[in-house]
Motif scaffolding. Structure first.
Motif, PDB file in Angstrom:
ATOM      1  N   LYS A 180       0.783  -1.247   0.000  1.00  0.00           N
ATOM      2  CA  LYS A 180       0.000   0.000   0.000  1.00  0.00           C
ATOM      3  C   LYS A 180       0.810   1.290   0.000  1.00  0.00           C
ATOM      4  O   LYS A 180       0.258   2.353  -0.236  1.00  0.00           O
ATOM      5  N   ARG A 181       2.084   1.192   0.263  1.00  0.00           N
ATOM      6  CA  ARG A 181       2.905   2.399   0.210  1.00  0.00           C
ATOM      7  C   ARG A 181       4.347   2.025  -0.083  1.00  0.00           C
ATOM      8  O   ARG A 181       4.731   0.857   0.039  1.00  0.00           O
ATOM      9  N   GLN A 223      -8.670   1.455  -5.929  1.00  0.00           N
ATOM     10  CA  GLN A 223      -8.264   2.622  -5.166  1.00  0.00           C
ATOM     11  C   GLN A 223      -6.827   2.482  -4.685  1.00  0.00           C
ATOM     12  O   GLN A 223      -6.087   3.470  -4.599  1.00  0.00           O
ATOM     13  N   GLU A 224      -6.422   1.248  -4.386  1.00  0.00           N
ATOM     14  CA  GLU A 224      -5.037   1.005  -3.958  1.00  0.00           C
ATOM     15  C   GLU A 224      -4.050   1.454  -5.030  1.00  0.00           C
ATOM     16  O   GLU A 224      -3.049   2.112  -4.727  1.00  0.00           O
ATOM     17  N   ASP A 248      -4.081   5.294  -5.366  1.00  0.00           N
ATOM     18  CA  ASP A 248      -3.365   5.938  -4.262  1.00  0.00           C
ATOM     19  C   ASP A 248      -1.851   5.770  -4.401  1.00  0.00           C
ATOM     20  O   ASP A 248      -1.083   6.706  -4.149  1.00  0.00           O
ATOM     21  N   HIS A 286       1.057   8.502  -4.822  1.00  0.00           N
ATOM     22  CA  HIS A 286       2.180   8.480  -3.875  1.00  0.00           C
ATOM     23  C   HIS A 286       3.515   8.505  -4.625  1.00  0.00           C
ATOM     24  O   HIS A 286       4.429   9.274  -4.274  1.00  0.00           O
TER      25      HIS A 286
END
Length: 372
Positions: free
Chosen positions: A128-129, A160-161, A164, A168
């Motif tokens: 996720k990041r 959405q992941e 995002d 990022h």
């Protein structure tokens, strides 16, 4: 050897032999492709590269990481070397880690007179990041070699992941290939919800490959296009480039009109074109079967008789002399028909349908009849 009515010597025209020579020429047009893999353990690096080339080049592990050091993976028939890097050593800066990876790999590729052609940095979408260490490592790698950032094990490229993570990464302004990540599902996945199963198909590899071909030198691009097993569009485009190039050469051969009985070099050029297209399309079938199929379709005999068969497959031959226009247009028509036949067969093969020599012959006959 026999003489024709005009007193010219005609040697038997060995289609299979010329086809094999064309394959050898195609192999020389390729060059060793060196691929670097980086990312956290379990990020799907091996799965990704194996999916690209359609065979098990790098081992795939479950549980404990497979790679404990930098490993070079090769297959004897494949002009590709994959350098798989381990997880990150604690206490080292991203720049030090990148420098170590690159220096160790370059020690080997430099002895071969080559270089690292691109790196694939893999990051699980589930993370996720992107941590600061990862971002700095990618930045250091991308400063030295073309680096594509691949988001692995994505189930939905519009999720959405993914949105995002794209935002990022954009904010970090990493100098990665096309300045964006590539969401990928390298292997289809079966999901089960409330007792119902949903098959999520492989996606994202075609987009990744298109981007990589834009940053590679010509010889390595040819290697990637011909050896990858997921993007048929790239194969067709490269094959059509071979057709256009060969048609120009055919026109040059017949710049001064040549009699039919003297047309062996044109025939050889056309058969070699079939072989080069075959290599680019990347059939997983014995080349001798393809050569035999071509032989069965165009016929074997003297150079003159074979040339006549080749020419008449695509365009009616006017008289007994071939000029530049006829040679070029005929070669182009034959080549494009061969590409279409190969494309149809390869689609079947990719879908898991076995093909044999009779299938090849049938496809060639159908497409060449259309070209007439």
């Amino acid at each position: 050897m026999s003489a024709d009515a005009h007193g010219h010597d005609n040697e038997a025209f060995d289609v299979a032999a010329v086809f094999q020579e064309g394959l050898a020429q195609a192999d020389q047009e390729e060059a060793m492709l060196n691929v670097m893999l980086a990312g956290r353990p379990g990020a799907g690096k091996s799965t990704l590269v194996n999916a690209i080339f359609g065979e098990r080049i790098a081992p795939v592990g479950t549980g404990a990481p497979v790679t404990q050091k930098i490993n070079a993976y090769r297959r004897p028939h494949l002009p590709v070397t994959v350098y798989d890097t381990p997880g990150y050593e604690l206490g080292k800066s991203p720049k030090e880690v990148a420098g170590y990876f690159l220096s160790q790999i370059r020690k080997e590729v430099t002895t071969q007179g080559s270089e690292i052609h691109f790196a694939l940095y893999c990051s699980l979408i589930a993370n996720k990041r992107v941590e600061q260490f990862e971002a700095d490592l990618v930045r250091a790698l991308a400063g030295e070699v073309h680096t594509a950032f691949v988001l692995t094990q994505c189930l939905d490229k519009e999720s959405q992941e993914v949105i995002d993570l794209r935002a990022h990464l954009d904010s970090r302004k990493l100098p990665i290939v096309e300045n964006r990540p590539f969401p990928v599902l390298a292997e289809e996945k079966l999901l089960t919800f409330s007792g119902q199963s949903i098959l999520v198909k492989q996606f994202g590899l075609e987009d990744l490959l298109r981007a990589l071909t834009r940053v590679l030198p010509a010889a390595q691009k040819r290697t990637l296009v011909s050896r990858q097993r997921v993007n048929l569009e790239l194969k067709v485009k490269e094959a059509n480039a071979i057709v256009a190039e060969t048609a120009l050469k055919a026109s040059a051969i017949a710049a001064v009109p040549i009699p039919l009985y003297d047309i062996g070099p044109l025939s050889a050029l056309q058969v070699a074109m079939f072989a080069r297209i075959t290599r680019v399309m990347g059939f997983s079938i014995e080349p001798k079967s393809l050569a035999a199929a071509c032989t069965a379709v165009i016929g074997v005999g003297t150079a003159a008789r074979t040339a006549s068969s080749l020419l008449k497959l695509a365009l009616p031959l006017v008289g007994s002399v071939v000029n530049a226009t006829v040679a070029g247009s005929t070669t182009y028509a034959m080549g494009t028909a061969y590409v279409k036949a190969c494309e149809g067969l390869l689609r079947l093969q990719i879908a898991g349908v076995p093909i044999d020599q009779d299938d090849i012959i049938g496809a060639l006959v159908r497409e060449w009849k259309k070209a007439r």
